[in-house]
Design an enzyme around this catalytic site. Structure first.
Site, mmCIF file in Angstrom:
data_model
loop_
_atom_site.group_PDB
_atom_site.id
_atom_site.type_symbol
_atom_site.label_atom_id
_atom_site.label_comp_id
_atom_site.label_asym_id
_atom_site.label_seq_id
_atom_site.Cartn_x
_atom_site.Cartn_y
_atom_site.Cartn_z
ATOM 1 N N LYS A 96 52.354 46.780 45.738
ATOM 2 C CA LYS A 96 50.769 46.418 45.681
ATOM 3 C C LYS A 96 50.718 44.872 45.098
ATOM 4 C CE LYS A 96 46.894 48.554 45.160
ATOM 5 N NZ LYS A 96 46.275 49.595 45.751
HETATM 6 P P1 NAD Z 1 35.601 47.968 46.838
HETATM 7 O O1 NAD Z 1 35.908 46.271 46.391
HETATM 8 O O2 NAD Z 1 35.093 48.144 48.351
HETATM 9 O O3 NAD Z 1 34.513 48.806 45.880
HETATM 10 C C1 NAD Z 1 34.781 48.768 44.714
HETATM 11 C C2 NAD Z 1 33.306 49.530 43.973
HETATM 12 O O4 NAD Z 1 33.618 49.573 42.714
HETATM 13 C C3 NAD Z 1 32.149 48.675 44.363
HETATM 14 O O5 NAD Z 1 31.158 49.415 44.599
HETATM 15 C C4 NAD Z 1 31.835 47.808 42.792
HETATM 16 O O6 NAD Z 1 30.436 47.492 42.591
HETATM 17 C C5 NAD Z 1 32.490 48.955 41.802
HETATM 18 N N1 NAD Z 1 32.699 48.590 40.531
HETATM 19 C C6 NAD Z 1 33.261 47.350 40.263
HETATM 20 N N2 NAD Z 1 33.287 47.179 38.863
HETATM 21 C C7 NAD Z 1 32.538 48.192 38.280
HETATM 22 C C8 NAD Z 1 32.191 48.431 37.209
HETATM 23 N N3 NAD Z 1 32.484 47.740 36.046
HETATM 24 N N4 NAD Z 1 30.925 49.434 36.987
HETATM 25 C C9 NAD Z 1 30.775 50.344 38.087
HETATM 26 N N5 NAD Z 1 31.217 49.937 39.223
HETATM 27 C C10 NAD Z 1 31.991 48.909 39.705
HETATM 28 O O7 NAD Z 1 36.894 48.844 46.570
HETATM 29 P P2 NAD Z 1 37.478 50.207 47.187
HETATM 30 O O8 NAD Z 1 38.579 49.599 48.356
HETATM 31 O O9 NAD Z 1 36.419 51.137 47.724
HETATM 32 O O10 NAD Z 1 38.545 50.821 46.143
HETATM 33 C C11 NAD Z 1 37.906 51.309 45.131
HETATM 34 C C12 NAD Z 1 39.108 52.170 44.218
HETATM 35 O O11 NAD Z 1 39.783 53.128 45.223
HETATM 36 C C13 NAD Z 1 40.294 51.228 43.758
HETATM 37 O O12 NAD Z 1 40.702 51.801 42.586
HETATM 38 C C14 NAD Z 1 41.142 51.072 44.834
HETATM 39 O O13 NAD Z 1 42.452 50.903 44.298
HETATM 40 C C15 NAD Z 1 41.205 52.701 45.186
HETATM 41 N N6 NAD Z 1 41.520 52.896 46.361
HETATM 42 C C16 NAD Z 1 41.242 52.169 47.410
HETATM 43 C C17 NAD Z 1 42.186 52.443 49.125
HETATM 44 C C18 NAD Z 1 41.223 51.512 50.139
HETATM 45 O O14 NAD Z 1 41.683 52.058 51.210
HETATM 46 N N7 NAD Z 1 40.206 50.664 49.851
HETATM 47 C C19 NAD Z 1 42.708 53.231 49.266
HETATM 48 C C20 NAD Z 1 43.267 54.061 48.001
HETATM 49 C C21 NAD Z 1 42.754 53.727 46.824
#
Ligand code: NAD
Length: 466
Positions: free
Chosen positions: A138
């Protein structure tokens, strides 16, 4: 990214997590600081508890308790006004017993070394559980990407790539998108790597990253893969729990890549997404929010605030109406649903939030969204948790498919991607269920057991050098 103004404050005494965590002798042996609120200590603690149940060898436990490499870089970037700003970046390579290091890159102002270590550790567990031949990694940059212009973001991404180029590669360490990064950033990273890497005569050096745009070797189905995987796991597990998808009420915390795709796919299957929250606010609509229209709105406006009832109409039809009525974050947690999907950041569900959640099942789309204290409250309340290393593994599974396509110079159609993704997710869910039955434990422990059994066997067969 900014923090939600209505974010509930921490109310529990600091000692609670310490008591819950227990203190494994491995922590003392490896000199871990006694900080039970530390995310890395929490994630390793879950692993050690599961390892104890299956009598995992001590040498494997201590290897897994620390990352192999922790890379920290500082690098300057020229801003649009001509001045230079110094940034801090990380790449943590946790373990490569199963294959090259693999894991996302996060651009966020709250990126810290211990959080990156935790996320790298979770990648090792995830890849082992879904049986893809990758290890865990990561990385990230401490930056708020929303404050940068597109040109500044490009220079930041390219300069970071040059800073870590000697430590990544298509056969060594393969980054991907995470919070605050996207396909465009992966394209800049791939292009920079191809231009500066000594191995740029390889078959396809742009396989150094996954989650790329289709034009530069991305895979069909990658953008929606994590959300799709969440839904595949929900579909596999809910009949066990006795909840039908059709008409099922869902709430989603975080509506970025993962949350919006999970919502759109569930809506198309007949579920009703009745409450959504992100960093700009929260909305509720008991008839069902149109996730397709909301995703478009968020992409244009940077968040869901303002997407109120009848603000948009759905282009895709479906059973949902349009937007929702603004509610507070507390009201969001209290909304009665069958399934609650946290898809924002780590450790957002503490004791207080856990006491408010009104759901039968939590499908952890985000990594480590629940603290140990929150976990205990949810367990006491009988709320079933589908654990993150299972639920959100769809992204790395399709990243693996992208890497296979890049390496073998072929292109899969989306049907093949979806079918293979579903097979991996269903098998991982069944492995987890089997471990639960065998060891009579909760699903989180079972998912770690299923992952540890595999990696333990690999260490037994390989041995430990020399
Ligand atoms: P992203 O940046 O596209 O979206 C993040 C979301 O979280 C946004 O809607 C944002 O508004 C919201 N957010 C941030 N801070 C917040 C708060 N304080 N209160 C409420 N909402 C809040 O990110 P993503 O890629 O969708 O990732 C989201 C989660 O999934 C993370 O934990 C990431 O590690 C995990 N994840 C992502 C992937 C991937 O392929 N993108 C894969 C595995 C795990």
């Amino acid at each position: 990214m900014t923090t939600a103004p209505t974010q509930p404050s921490e109310t529990r005494p600091a000692a609670t997590d310490a008591q819950l965590l227990g203190w494994d002798p491995v922590f003392d042996e490896l000199g871990f600081p006694q900080d039970p609120d530390n995310l890395y200590t929490q994630t390793v603690s879950t692993m050690l508890k599961s390892a104890e149940i299956i009598n995992l060898r001590h040498r494997v436990k201590i290897i897994l308790a620390q990352p192999k490499n922790e890379i920290m870089v500082h690098f300057p970037v020229k801003m649009d006004d001509g001045h230079h700003r110094l940034f801090k970046g990380y790449r943590v390579q946790h373990n490569n017993a199963l294959g090259p290091y693999k894991g996302g890159l996060r651009f966020h102002s709250d990126v810290h070394l211990d959080d990156v270590k935790s996320l790298a550790f979770l990648m090792t567990m995830k890849c082992s559980l879904v049986r893809v031949p990758f290890g865990g990694g990561k990385g990230g940059i401490k930056v708020n990407p929303r404050e940068l212009s597109p040109d500044e973001l490009m220079r930041l991404s390219r300069r970071f790539t040059s800073a870590i180029a000697a430590n990544i590669g298509p056969d060594y360490d393969i980054p991907a998108p995470d919070v605050g990064t996207n396909a465009q950033i992966m394209a800049w990273i791939a292009d920079t790597y191809v231009n500066i890497s000594a191995s740029n005569r390889d078959v396809n050096p742009s396989a150094v990253v996954t989650g790329k745009p289709l034009e530069v070797g991305g895979s069909l189905g990658r953008e929606k893969a994590t959300g799709q995987g969440v839904v595949d796991v929900i579909k596999e597990m809910l009949p066990e729990i006795g909840i039908p998808i059709k008409g099922m009420r869902v709430s989603i915390l975080g509506f970025g890549n993962v949350g919006s795709w999970a919502g759109k796919i569930l809506q198309d299957l007949g579920a009703r997404v009745i409450a959504v929250a992100d960093h700009t606010g929260a909305l509720r609509n008991d008839e069902g929010i149109d996730c397709h229209a909301m995703a478009d709105y968020c992409a244009r406006n940077g968040g869901l605030a303002g997407f109120e009832k009848s603000a948009e109409t759905t282009a895709t039809g479906g059973n949902a109406s349009t937007g929702g009525t603004p509610i507070s974050l507390d009201e969001f947690y209290e909304t009665p649903v069958e399934v609650f999907i946290p898809a924002a950041l780590e450790q957002m569900i503490k004791e207080r939030e856990a006491a408010m959640i009104n759901a039968k099942v939590i499908a952890e789309a985000a990594n480590a969204p629940i603290t140990p204290a929150g976990d205990r409250v949810l367990q006491q309340r009988g709320i079933e948790i589908l654990p993150a290393i299972l639920c959100n593994a769809g992204g790395v599974v399709v990243s693996y498919f992208e890497w296979v396509q890049n390496k073998s110079c072929v292109t899969w159609d989306v049907e093949q991607v979806d079918k293979e993704l579903n097979r991996h997710m269903v098998m991982a869910a069944r492995r987890t269920n089997l471990a639960r039955q065998r060891y009579q434990c909760d699903l989180r422990t079972a998912s770690y057991i299923a992952a540890l059994e595999h990696i333990g066997k690999v260490y037994t067969v390989r041995g430990i050098f020399p």
